[in-house]
Structures are given as C-alpha cells and as structure tokens.
Enzyme design. Sequence first.
Site, short mmCIF file in Angstrom:
data_model
loop_
_atom_site.label_atom_id
_atom_site.label_comp_id
_atom_site.label_asym_id
_atom_site.label_seq_id
_atom_site.Cartn_x
_atom_site.Cartn_y
_atom_site.Cartn_z
N LYS A 121 -3.84 1.85 -5.49
CA LYS A 121 -2.56 1.38 -5.26
C LYS A 121 -1.68 2.44 -5.61
CE LYS A 121 0.18 0.36 -8.57
NZ LYS A 121 0.72 -0.24 -9.83
N ASP A 139 0.48 -4.21 -4.95
CA ASP A 139 0.79 -4.48 -6.67
C ASP A 139 0.47 -6.04 -6.74
OD1 ASP A 139 3.14 -5.15 -5.71
OD2 ASP A 139 4.24 -3.74 -7.20
#
Length: 211
Positions: A121, A139
């Site tokens: 991420k 996320d």
Amino acid sequence: MTKKERFRGITEWFEENMPVAETELHYETPFQLLVAVILSAQCTDRRVNMTTPELFKHFPDPQSFAEASFDELYPYVQSISYPNSKTRHLIGMAQKLLREFNGEVPSGIDELMSMPGVGRKTANVIASIIYDKPVIAVDTHVFRVSHRLGLSDGKTPEAVEKDLEAGIPEEKRARAHQWLILQGRYICTARNPKCEECGLTEWCGEFRRGK
C-alpha cells in the site's frame, strides 16, 4: 447494470465533481512523503500532520534519519500508533535509502517494498503520487468503498487492487486512489455512511440493494 457501466459512471462523476484530488498528508519532498505514509499506517492523516512539522524540523532528510538513534527519534513519533516499530522502520528505511538508492526515493514498487516499513500500500501511494504510476493503493477506505459501490468483491487488498486497475483507465488511476480515499473518509464512512449526501447512489451496489 454491468460492472463496466458502474466503473464508467462512477469515474465520470468523480471527474466532474472532484477534478482535483490530492493526498491530505503534508510534505515538501518525496522523502518526507515516504516518512508520512509510513507513519500513517493505522493512524489518521490529521495526527500525522500534527506530528511531522516538528519531526521534519529536526530530521529533514534521509541523512538525519539514518544517523539518528532510536532514543533520539522516538520522542518525535511517540504520539503516533505503533511508535516503537515505526521508529525502527524509519531509521532502517533511511539507511537503506542512502546505502542502495543514493538517498533518492525509488519509483519501482519492488524497490520501494524492499525498504523497512514499506508494504504494498505504501509503495503504491508513493509511486502514484510522486511518479504518477498507474497503480491504486488499497487502504481500509478504498477497500470498504470499493465493496459497497460494487467495484470489487475481492477478499484481500491485492484482489481489490487488481479489480480496480482492471476497471479504471491507467491515466485516471492516480486520482482514483485519492477519490476513493476521500469518499471513504468523509462520505462513505465505516459507521453511518452519509448516503443522503453521496452523489454515487445511482451506481452504488449496496444502496440499490437497500432500496
């Protein structure tokens, strides 16, 4: 409604209503953004932005982070979630950045992920914001909004990332990441989503099922 139609409708709505979508993290250099994104794991951008001004005042660049001891750096990040591990990650990240990348934040996902504290991420965030790479960081906000809208039913962030990148044109992916984050942060919240304020209900799978 097909998934292709849903992707097109949602993307067009965002382009018209949110043409500019940028990270809410404050930074002046790619390195400072990398630090801020590492700190933001399991923590709000607001808290990170309250912390980084004093942090960057004392540790403005990779060299200063790499030379810092744990005890020197820790007080500046102790208000952030998981401060012990993040302090170690920041020091290790800066040391590797100097040792292997001449102090420059790399653009490659694999290179970014080779550094302490940098998962997929975080790597995708840096690659999309700094280098405008056609990747989407997933996320908790992006994961939740993608499922509610019906853009993905993937069980993992990686699966959701794959679905989003398949449905969103390359040139729009960097902004799409921010679109979905902001939508999840302010409208499609985890608890009590503000459906009455949402402009996406026409295409939202969960909203349509509840009608």
